[in-house]
Motif scaffolding. Structure first.
Motif, PDB file in Angstrom:
ATOM      1  N   LYS A   1     -28.150 -16.204  -0.355  1.00 24.67           N
ATOM      2  CA  LYS A   1     -27.745 -17.570  -0.032  1.00 24.67           C
ATOM      3  C   LYS A   1     -26.370 -17.623   0.641  1.00 24.67           C
ATOM      4  O   LYS A   1     -26.188 -18.346   1.636  1.00 24.67           O
ATOM      5  CB  LYS A   1     -27.714 -18.416  -1.314  1.00 24.67           C
ATOM      6  CG  LYS A   1     -27.272 -19.856  -1.080  1.00 24.67           C
ATOM      7  CD  LYS A   1     -27.283 -20.656  -2.380  1.00 24.67           C
ATOM      8  CE  LYS A   1     -26.820 -22.096  -2.143  1.00 24.67           C
ATOM      9  NZ  LYS A   1     -26.830 -22.885  -3.405  1.00 24.67           N
ATOM     10  N   TYR A   2     -25.417 -16.878   0.109  1.00 27.06           N
ATOM     11  CA  TYR A   2     -24.037 -16.985   0.596  1.00 27.06           C
ATOM     12  C   TYR A   2     -23.690 -15.957   1.675  1.00 27.06           C
ATOM     13  O   TYR A   2     -22.609 -16.023   2.260  1.00 27.06           O
ATOM     14  CB  TYR A   2     -23.048 -16.874  -0.572  1.00 27.06           C
ATOM     15  CG  TYR A   2     -23.015 -18.115  -1.424  1.00 27.06           C
ATOM     16  CD1 TYR A   2     -22.177 -19.182  -1.112  1.00 27.06           C
ATOM     17  CD2 TYR A   2     -23.845 -18.240  -2.536  1.00 27.06           C
ATOM     18  CE1 TYR A   2     -22.152 -20.329  -1.886  1.00 27.06           C
ATOM     19  CE2 TYR A   2     -23.829 -19.392  -3.325  1.00 27.06           C
ATOM     20  CZ  TYR A   2     -22.978 -20.432  -2.989  1.00 27.06           C
ATOM     21  OH  TYR A   2     -22.963 -21.578  -3.763  1.00 27.06           O
TER      22      TYR A   2
ATOM     23  N   PRO B   1     -25.917 -15.092   4.544  1.00 30.00           N
ATOM     24  CA  PRO B   1     -27.157 -15.183   5.331  1.00 30.00           C
ATOM     25  C   PRO B   1     -27.226 -14.214   6.511  1.00 30.00           C
ATOM     26  O   PRO B   1     -28.310 -13.885   6.989  1.00 30.00           O
ATOM     27  CB  PRO B   1     -27.148 -16.634   5.817  1.00 30.00           C
ATOM     28  CG  PRO B   1     -25.706 -17.035   5.799  1.00 30.00           C
ATOM     29  CD  PRO B   1     -25.128 -16.323   4.621  1.00 30.00           C
ATOM     30  N   GLN B   2     -26.055 -13.726   6.977  1.00 33.37           N
ATOM     31  CA  GLN B   2     -26.036 -12.801   8.110  1.00 33.37           C
ATOM     32  C   GLN B   2     -26.043 -11.333   7.672  1.00 33.37           C
ATOM     33  O   GLN B   2     -25.968 -10.440   8.503  1.00 33.37           O
ATOM     34  CB  GLN B   2     -24.815 -13.073   8.990  1.00 33.37           C
ATOM     35  CG  GLN B   2     -24.816 -14.463   9.630  1.00 33.37           C
ATOM     36  CD  GLN B   2     -23.622 -14.667  10.544  1.00 33.37           C
ATOM     37  OE1 GLN B   2     -23.249 -13.779  11.299  1.00 33.37           O
ATOM     38  NE2 GLN B   2     -23.016 -15.853  10.474  1.00 33.37           N
TER      39      GLN B   2
ATOM     40  N   THR C   1     -20.561 -17.805   3.472  1.00 31.77           N
ATOM     41  CA  THR C   1     -20.592 -19.212   3.882  1.00 31.77           C
ATOM     42  C   THR C   1     -19.516 -20.010   3.156  1.00 31.77           C
ATOM     43  O   THR C   1     -19.241 -21.150   3.507  1.00 31.77           O
ATOM     44  CB  THR C   1     -21.967 -19.836   3.577  1.00 31.77           C
ATOM     45  OG1 THR C   1     -22.246 -19.683   2.175  1.00 31.77           O
ATOM     46  CG2 THR C   1     -23.055 -19.158   4.393  1.00 31.77           C
TER      47      THR C   1
END
Length: 254
Positions: free
Chosen positions: A174-175, A177-178, A185
């Protein structure tokens, strides 16, 4: 190799000797600092040549001293032992007489000391049964339901570290994503999520290496380019990183 995970998953025999063998790497690992000694390699320590299993034992004695002393030095939140109990255990282990132990502790009587020793033995019996019960419980859990190990330097072990492997994996997805290399994020407000993400960020640092503040900043900019100073502060506050008092040098504390 995750040092905290190896430490907490070690058997009582491994904790007493201070090292564990990992078949996947065919190596012995120091449970204190994580130094690796690979089978098939001859090591030179103090002008002596020795195989891996002997080298790791010598390393522990030379670098970390007695495992009993190391374990007794751990925080009460990890051992459950009071300062008096630690002092008494050290005295008992050294073979000190009850009379001398009374003098060392500054009170009581030989009978009181014997009662303390009896109470510790009863606590050990309970701990052994409790450990067997928990191991049986864990045997029924799926891998993802097991808890992520808590780093030994955590300033306070509480519910913020009650995180399963599945929850940890979901948070990273979730935090980040890349990808796991960043960027984040953001940092969540909830302590549990924040601690988990800080744990991951700490893996960017190498055990045993000293970092200048500028080097720390460059590593952290990969995760939070605009708020790397905040991220650095949290890593220190949660004791994933330690630093010199003047902030000139940092190192991994887990």
């Amino acid at each position: 190799m995750n040092i905290s995970e190896s430490f907490y998953n070690a058997s009582s025999t491994e904790l007493k000797q201070g090292y564990a063998y990992h078949a996947d790497t065919e190596s012995y690992y120091c449970l204190v600092c994580g130094e690796q000694f690979e089978e098939g390699i001859v090591y030179q320590l103090d002008s002596r040549f020795m195989e891996a299993h002997k080298a790791v034992a010598v390393h522990i004695t030379k670098q970390h001293g007695s495992m009993l002393e190391y374990l007794l030095a751990l925080d009460k939140k990890l051992t459950g032992l009071t300062d008096l109990q630690k002092e008494l255990i050290g005295a008992f282990a050294s073979g000190m007489s009850d009379a001398d132990t009374v003098k060392m502790t500054g009170g009581g009587s030989a009978s009181t000391i014997r009662n303390h020793r009896f109470a510790l033995k009863e606590k050990a019996k309970q701990a052994k049964l409790f450990l067997a019960i928990i191991e049986l419980m864990d045997g029924g859990l799926a891998a993802g339901q097991k808890f992520v190990p808590v780093h030994r330097s955590a300033p306070l072990v509480d519910e913020r570290y009650a995180l399963t492997r599945d929850e940890y994996s979901a948070l990273l997805t979730k935090y980040l994503p890349q990808g796991l290399s960043g960027p984040l994020t953001g940092l969540p407000r909830k302590e549990k999520r924040k601690a988990a993400l800080l744990r991951h960020v700490a893996t960017a640092f190498k055990k045993g290496r000293k970092y200048k503040e500028t080097e720390v900043n460059e590593l952290l900019k990969r995760f939070m380019p605009e708020e790397y100073v905040t991220l650095r502060r949290y890593l220190v506050d949660y004791e994933f990183l330690a630093r010199e008092s003047d902030g000139s040098t940092y190192w991994l504390n887990v």
